[in-house]
Design a protein around this motif. Structure first.
Motif, mmCIF file in Angstrom:
data_model
loop_
_atom_site.group_PDB
_atom_site.id
_atom_site.type_symbol
_atom_site.label_atom_id
_atom_site.label_comp_id
_atom_site.label_asym_id
_atom_site.label_seq_id
_atom_site.Cartn_x
_atom_site.Cartn_y
_atom_site.Cartn_z
ATOM 1 N N GLY A 73 13.123 10.450 1.930
ATOM 2 C CA GLY A 73 14.420 9.823 1.812
ATOM 3 C C GLY A 73 14.416 8.523 1.023
ATOM 4 N N MET A 74 13.267 8.129 0.517
ATOM 5 C CA MET A 74 13.164 6.868 -0.229
ATOM 6 C C MET A 74 13.751 7.024 -1.626
ATOM 7 S SD MET A 74 9.674 4.677 -0.972
ATOM 8 C CE MET A 74 9.439 4.227 0.745
ATOM 9 N N LYS A 75 14.272 5.905 -2.171
ATOM 10 C CA LYS A 75 14.806 5.871 -3.530
ATOM 11 C C LYS A 75 14.260 4.641 -4.243
ATOM 12 C CE LYS A 75 19.162 7.993 -2.006
ATOM 13 N NZ LYS A 75 20.636 7.871 -1.987
ATOM 14 N N VAL A 76 14.110 4.730 -5.538
ATOM 15 C CA VAL A 76 13.600 3.602 -6.322
ATOM 16 C C VAL A 76 14.350 3.549 -7.649
ATOM 17 C CG1 VAL A 76 11.740 4.999 -7.325
ATOM 18 C CG2 VAL A 76 11.541 2.507 -7.283
ATOM 19 N N ARG A 77 14.653 2.344 -8.103
ATOM 20 C CA ARG A 77 15.304 2.189 -9.400
ATOM 21 C C ARG A 77 15.088 0.771 -9.913
ATOM 22 N NH1 ARG A 77 20.508 -0.350 -9.311
ATOM 23 N NH2 ARG A 77 21.341 -0.640 -7.203
ATOM 24 N N GLU A 78 15.169 0.622 -11.221
ATOM 25 C CA GLU A 78 15.025 -0.681 -11.855
ATOM 26 C C GLU A 78 16.326 -1.469 -11.700
ATOM 27 O OE1 GLU A 78 14.190 -2.588 -16.319
ATOM 28 O OE2 GLU A 78 14.089 -0.414 -15.982
ATOM 29 N N PHE A 114 0.879 -1.171 0.000
ATOM 30 C CA PHE A 114 0.000 0.000 0.000
ATOM 31 C C PHE A 114 0.916 1.221 0.000
ATOM 32 C CE2 PHE A 114 -2.704 -3.213 1.987
ATOM 33 C CZ PHE A 114 -3.914 -3.022 1.336
ATOM 34 N N LEU A 115 0.935 1.948 -1.114
ATOM 35 C CA LEU A 115 1.784 3.130 -1.228
ATOM 36 C C LEU A 115 0.938 4.384 -1.014
ATOM 37 C CD1 LEU A 115 4.467 4.525 -1.895
ATOM 38 C CD2 LEU A 115 3.820 4.403 -4.326
ATOM 39 N N PHE A 116 1.308 5.161 -0.008
ATOM 40 C CA PHE A 116 0.646 6.425 0.280
ATOM 41 C C PHE A 116 1.592 7.585 -0.062
ATOM 42 C CE2 PHE A 116 -1.307 3.265 2.932
ATOM 43 C CZ PHE A 116 -2.653 3.573 2.906
ATOM 44 N N ASN A 117 1.087 8.781 0.058
ATOM 45 C CA ASN A 117 1.903 9.950 -0.260
ATOM 46 C C ASN A 117 3.043 10.145 0.735
ATOM 47 O OD1 ASN A 117 -0.230 10.534 1.626
ATOM 48 N ND2 ASN A 117 0.346 12.673 1.513
ATOM 49 N N ASN A 118 2.954 9.523 1.902
ATOM 50 C CA ASN A 118 3.997 9.740 2.906
ATOM 51 C C ASN A 118 4.585 8.455 3.486
ATOM 52 O OD1 ASN A 118 1.733 8.934 4.251
ATOM 53 N ND2 ASN A 118 1.806 10.518 5.815
ATOM 54 N N MET A 119 4.081 7.287 3.067
ATOM 55 C CA MET A 119 4.621 6.046 3.618
ATOM 56 C C MET A 119 4.263 4.868 2.722
ATOM 57 S SD MET A 119 2.006 5.279 6.756
ATOM 58 C CE MET A 119 0.223 5.373 6.509
ATOM 59 N N LEU A 120 5.033 3.786 2.910
ATOM 60 C CA LEU A 120 4.774 2.518 2.245
ATOM 61 C C LEU A 120 4.479 1.479 3.309
ATOM 62 C CD1 LEU A 120 4.855 0.542 -0.225
ATOM 63 C CD2 LEU A 120 7.287 0.226 0.306
ATOM 64 N N LEU A 121 3.341 0.778 3.153
ATOM 65 C CA LEU A 121 3.021 -0.334 4.042
ATOM 66 C C LEU A 121 3.326 -1.632 3.309
ATOM 67 C CD1 LEU A 121 -0.339 0.782 5.691
ATOM 68 C CD2 LEU A 121 1.998 1.131 6.490
ATOM 69 N N TYR A 122 4.255 -2.390 3.862
ATOM 70 C CA TYR A 122 4.719 -3.661 3.289
ATOM 71 C C TYR A 122 4.008 -4.766 4.062
ATOM 72 C CZ TYR A 122 8.242 -7.365 2.414
ATOM 73 O OH TYR A 122 8.893 -8.529 2.086
ATOM 74 N N CYS A 123 3.072 -5.443 3.393
ATOM 75 C CA CYS A 123 2.152 -6.335 4.089
ATOM 76 C C CYS A 123 2.253 -7.776 3.596
ATOM 77 C CB CYS A 123 0.704 -5.855 3.909
ATOM 78 S SG CYS A 123 0.445 -4.130 4.366
ATOM 79 N N VAL A 124 1.705 -8.675 4.408
ATOM 80 C CA VAL A 124 1.639 -10.098 4.085
ATOM 81 C C VAL A 124 0.177 -10.523 4.110
ATOM 82 C CG1 VAL A 124 2.314 -12.417 4.771
ATOM 83 C CG2 VAL A 124 3.897 -10.519 5.100
ATOM 84 N N PRO A 125 -0.315 -11.183 3.055
ATOM 85 C CA PRO A 125 -1.703 -11.669 3.071
ATOM 86 C C PRO A 125 -1.898 -12.697 4.183
ATOM 87 C CG PRO A 125 -0.794 -11.709 0.844
ATOM 88 C CD PRO A 125 0.362 -11.463 1.774
ATOM 89 N N ARG A 185 6.787 14.319 -4.837
ATOM 90 C CA ARG A 185 5.821 15.154 -4.115
ATOM 91 C C ARG A 185 6.271 15.378 -2.675
ATOM 92 N NH1 ARG A 185 0.187 12.212 -5.244
ATOM 93 N NH2 ARG A 185 -0.439 13.596 -3.542
ATOM 94 N N LYS A 186 6.904 14.382 -2.090
ATOM 95 C CA LYS A 186 7.370 14.527 -0.703
ATOM 96 C C LYS A 186 8.594 15.425 -0.625
ATOM 97 C CE LYS A 186 7.018 13.342 3.643
ATOM 98 N NZ LYS A 186 5.835 13.655 4.441
ATOM 99 N N GLU A 187 9.480 15.278 -1.571
ATOM 100 C CA GLU A 187 10.696 16.086 -1.590
ATOM 101 C C GLU A 187 10.932 16.621 -2.981
ATOM 102 O OE1 GLU A 187 14.400 15.045 0.356
ATOM 103 O OE2 GLU A 187 13.348 13.354 1.265
ATOM 104 N N LYS A 188 10.558 17.863 -3.213
ATOM 105 C CA LYS A 188 10.727 18.450 -4.533
ATOM 106 C C LYS A 188 12.209 18.631 -4.856
ATOM 107 C CE LYS A 188 6.311 20.870 -4.597
ATOM 108 N NZ LYS A 188 5.614 22.162 -4.723
ATOM 109 N N ARG A 189 12.993 18.850 -3.853
ATOM 110 C CA ARG A 189 14.425 18.992 -4.071
ATOM 111 C C ARG A 189 15.072 17.606 -4.038
ATOM 112 N NH1 ARG A 189 15.806 24.138 -0.093
ATOM 113 N NH2 ARG A 189 14.342 25.610 -1.055
ATOM 114 N N SER A 190 14.992 16.905 -5.142
ATOM 115 C CA SER A 190 15.481 15.525 -5.185
ATOM 116 C C SER A 190 16.653 15.372 -6.151
ATOM 117 C CB SER A 190 14.348 14.584 -5.598
ATOM 118 O OG SER A 190 13.837 14.974 -6.853
ATOM 119 N N GLU A 191 17.411 16.415 -6.350
ATOM 120 C CA GLU A 191 18.512 16.339 -7.312
ATOM 121 C C GLU A 191 19.569 15.312 -6.897
ATOM 122 O OE1 GLU A 191 16.630 18.507 -9.816
ATOM 123 O OE2 GLU A 191 18.615 17.694 -10.222
#
Length: 633
Positions: free
Chosen positions: A347-352, A317-328, A394-400
Motif C-alpha cells: 500500500g506504500m506510494k512514492v513520488r518526487e 532501511f528498506l526491505f522487500n516488505n517494510m521500511l524501518l525509519y531510524c534515528v542514529p 514486487r510487493k504488489e504487481k497490480r499497482s495500476e
C-alpha cells in the motif's frame, strides 16, 4: 561403448554402495553422534566467497602440463585435459585427507578430553567434510584413475563425471556452513589457547605447505567451479565424432546445475548475513531476520518537519516488505540506530516533490505515516525513488491504481482521493506554506487563530474548522482531529452551520492549483515606495487569466491577498546594484517595484509581464524555454 541405460544402472548401484559405506563409516566413527545444531549465528564476513567467483574463472590455478607428458607431447588435447583432471583430483583428495584425517581427527580427539573446545563446535566447523572425503577418495578418484589407465582402449570420461554429479549436492551443506565455520575458528581461537595452539602446530607441518586451516577449507568451495571449467575445456577440445561427446555434454550440463546450486547457496547466505548485520546495528530491536526478508537499500536521509520547516538526520532501511525509519544513536553502545517507525511496503506510494525550498525531496506515504524526505543530490533522490518503486512493484504487481494516482498529481498540493480518506496517512502541508486557514480562508495569528492539521487530508486549518473527531483506519480506528469537510465525509453527519452561498471572489484561487497551470510563478519581493523594504510572496500569472498578476503570501495559500491587472502597464528595467535584481511596472502615477532572486529570474518576469501588459494571451512556446514555475527557492 557403454549405453545410457548401463550408465544409469551403474549410478544407482554406486549411490547405494556409497550411502551404505557412509552409514557404516559414521557409525564406526561416532556411535552416539547427536544431530548438529542448525541454528547457530550467522557469520560476519563473506569477502572470501565473493572473491572466489572472479578468481576461479581465471586459469592461473591450472597446471600447464599433465602427469607423464613431456614437453612437446603429441597426445590429443582432450587426453591432456583428462589427465589434468586426474592430477588435480589427486591433489584435491590429499587436501581433503588433511582436513578430515588430520585437522578434524586431532581436534576432535582433544575436544573429547574437555581441555580445548566442545565436541559440537568441532563438528560444526567441519560440517560434512567426512562424507565429501570418502566419496572422492574411495569412489571418484579410483574410477577416474582406472579410466585413464584404459584410455587407449576406451577414451572417455563423460560417463564417470555423470556418476560424480549426483553426489555434488552434498557440497551445498558445506558451502552454507563455511562462513559459520570460519567465525567459530576465530572465536574459539580467542577463547581457548589450547585450541589455537593445536591448530598452529598442525599448520607448521610439511603437509600444510605453510597454509592456514581456513585456506585449506576453501578447497571444497572452489572445487565445483573448477570441475565446470575443466569439463568445458574438455568438451571444446573433443573431435566432432568422439564417442565421448554425448556423455561429456550431458555431464557438463549436470555439473553446471550443481555449480548453479552452489552459487545460489552462497547468495542465500550473503542475504541472511546482510540481515544479521542490520539486526545487530539495530540492537536486536526488530524482527527483521526472517527468511522472507531482503535488504534492498539503506542510507542516511533528511526528514523535513512540517511544523518548524527544518530538517533532521534520519536513517532508512528498506526491505522487500517494510521500511524501518531510524534515528542514529548519540551514544552507540551495542547499536547504531533506534527504530522510530516501521512502515509496510504493501500500500506504500512514492513520488518526487517539486519543492522550491528543499531540493531533491520526495514523498513516501503508507498506511502508518507519510514522510517528506530530502536526499543530498538529484541522483541520490532518484536512486531512493527507484528502490522504493521496485519494492512496491514486487510487493504488489497490480499497482495500476498507484501509478495513475502518481501521474495525476502535477502539483505539490497533497490531496487524497475521497475514497482513500482515513485509510492512508496524508501528507501534511507545511505550516510555513500557508498564511490562512485552507478551509475558511481566515488569516492565522499567534493568539486567536492558530494552525492545526487535519489528520485525514493533511490541510492546515484553524481550530474552528478542525473542531471535529473522526475514526481513522490507518491509526487503528482511533478518533483523530479532522476538518469539517473530512468529518462530514467520514461520518456521514451533517453540520448545522451553513456556509453555502458564500461568494467566491476573484482572489479566491488556490495558489497551488493556479501555479500548476501558470505562465510563470516564483517568489518575488514587492518593495515599498522607498525601495528599502516590502512584502515577499508567491507571484503567479495564471494561464486561464494571463492578464492578471496574483500575489499570495505562501505557495499553498487558498486565497490571493492582492492582484494587479497588467494590461496597459510598462515594464522598465532598473540597473543592478548591491546584488539587487530590480524592475518596475509603471502606469501613469502608479509604480510597482519588484526584486527577483537572480538576474535570470528577473528577465523572465520582465518578458512575461511585458506580454501580459501588451494583451498577448498565447505566447509562443519557443519564447519560454523553461517550465512555468521557477524553483529558485
Amino acid at each position: 561403448m557403454e549405453g545410457k541405460a548401463d550408465i544409469q544402472q551403474s549410478v544407482v548401484k554406486l549411490v547405494a554402495a556409497f550411502e551404505e559405506h557412509c552409514q557404516s563409516y559414521s557409525l564406526a566413527r561416532e556411535e552416539n553422534e547427536e544431530k548438529r545444531d542448525q541454528q547457530g549465528q550467522h557469520g560476519l564476513s563473506f569477502k572470501c566467497l565473493r572473491s572466489l567467483r572472479s578468481k576461479i574463472r581465471e586459469d592461473n590455478w591450472r597446471r600447464p602440463q599433465g602427469p607423464g607428458l613431456e614437453p612437446g607431447s603429441q597426445e590429443p588435447e582432450e587426453k591432456k585435459i583428462a589427465l589434468e583432471l586426474l592430477e588435480t583430483e589427486q591433489a584435491y583428495v590429499n587436501r581433503l585427507h588433511l582436513l578430515d584425517q588430520v585437522f578434524y581427527t586431532e581436534l576432535m580427539k582433544e575436544a573429547k578430553t574437555g581441555k580445548t573446545v566442545p565436541e559440537e563446535v568441532v563438528k560444526m566447523i567441519f560440517s560434512n567434510i567426512s562424507s565429501i572425503y570418502q566419496f572422492h577418495a574411495e569412489f571418484f578418484l579410483p574410477e577416474l584413475r582406472k579410466r585413464m589407465e584404459d584410455w587407449n582402449r576406451n577414451p572417455r570420461i563423460g560417463d564417470v563425471i555423470q556418476k560424480l554429479a549426483p553426489f555434488l549436492k552434498m557440497y551445498g551443506e558445506y558451502v552454507k556452513n563455511f562462513d559459520k565455520a570460519v567465525e567459530l575458528i576465530t572465536a574459539w581461537s580467542e577463547k581457548s589457547p589450547p585450541f589455537q595452539e593445536l591448530i598452529a602446530e598442525i599448520q607448521k607441518r610439511k603437509i600444510c605447505a605453510n597454509l592456514t586451516l581456513q585456506h585449506h577449507m576453501l578447497e571444497p568451495v572452489q572445487r565445483i567451479p573448477r570441475y565446470e571449467l575443466l569439463l568445458k575445456d574438455y568438451v571444446r577440445k573433443l573431435p566432432p565424432q568422439s564417442p565421448d561427446r554425448g556423455d561429456a555434454e550431458k555431464a557438463l550440463e549436470m555439473i553446471f546445475m550443481v555449480a548453479k546450486h552452489s552459487n545460489a547457496a552462497i547468495a542465500e547466505m550473503e542475504r541472511l548475513q546482510n540481515l544479521w548485520v542490520v539486526y545487530q546495528r539495530l540492537g536486536l530491536e526488530d524482527d527483521i531476520v526472517d527468511p522472507s526478508n531482503e535488504l534492498i537499500k539503506e542510507g542516511p536521509i533528511q526528514k523535513i518537519s512540517t511544523r518548524n520547516n527544518s530538517t533532521s538526520e534520519k536513517y532508512l532501511f528498506l526491505f522487500n516488505n517494510m521500511l524501518l525509519y531510524c534515528v542514529p544513536k548519540v551514544i552507540q553502545v551495542g547499536a547504531e540506530f533506534q527504530v522510530h517507525l516501521r512502515m509496510d511496503v504493501e500500500g506504500m506510494k512514492v513520488r518526487e516533490l517539486k519543492d522550491t525550498e528543499f531540493p531533491h525531496t520526495f514523498l513516501v506515504s503508507g498506511k502508518q505515516r507519510t514522510l517528506e524526505l530530502q536526499a543530498r543530490s538529484a541522483e541520490e533522490m532518484n536512486d531512493w525513488i527507484k528502490a522504493f518503486q521496485d519494492a512496491i512493484d514486487r510487493k504488489e504487481k497490480r499497482s495500476e491504481t498507484f501509478k495513475a494516482a502518481v501521474h495525476g498529481l502535477e502539483t505539490d498540493t497533497p490531496a487524497l482521493k475521497t475514497e482513500e480518506l482515513g485509510r492512508w496517512a496524508p501528507q501534511w502541508v507545511r505550516d510555513n506554506l500557508v498564511t490562512m486557514c485552507m478551509r475558511c480562508k481566515e488569516p492565522f495569528n499567534a493568539i486567536t487563530r492558530r494552525r492545526h492539521h487535519c489528520r485525514a487530508c493533511g490541510y492546515v486549518v484553524c481550530a474552528r474548522c478542525s473542531d471535529y473527531k473522526a475514526e481513522l483506519q490507518y491509526d487503528g480506528n482511533r478518533p483523530n482531529r479532522v476538518c469539517q469537510e473530512c468529518f462530514i465525509f467520514l461520518t456521514g453527519h451533517t453540520v448545522l452551520e451553513d456556509r453555502e452561498g458564500k461568494y467566491k471572489g476573484t482572489l479566491e484561487k488556490g495558489a497551488a492549483e493556479v501555479s500548476s497551470r501558470s505562465l510563470l510563478c516564483s517568489f518575488l519581493q514587492l518593495l515599498d515606495k522607498n525601495g528599502k523594504g516590502g512584502t515577499r510572496g508567491w507571484f503567479v500569472i495564471p494561464e486561464d487569466d494571463p492578464l492578471v498578476l496574483y500575489i499570495y503570501a505562501a505557495p499553498q495559500d487558498v486565497r490571493a491577498h492582492t492582484s494587479i491587472p497588467l494590461l496597459g502597464y510598462q515594464v522598465r528595467d532598473m540597473p543592478q546594484s548591491e546584488s539587487r535584481h530590480l524592475f518596475q511596472l509603471t502606469q501613469s502615477r502608479q509604480v510597482f517595484t519588484f526584486m527577483a532572486d537572480t538576474e535570470e529570474l528577473k528577465r523572465r518576469w520582465m518578458k512575461a509581464m511585458a506580454r501580459s501588459a501588451a494583451g498577448i494571451t498565447h505566447p509562443e512556446e519557443e519564447e519560454e524555454d523553461a517550465g512555468p514555475c521557477d524553483e529558485a527557492e
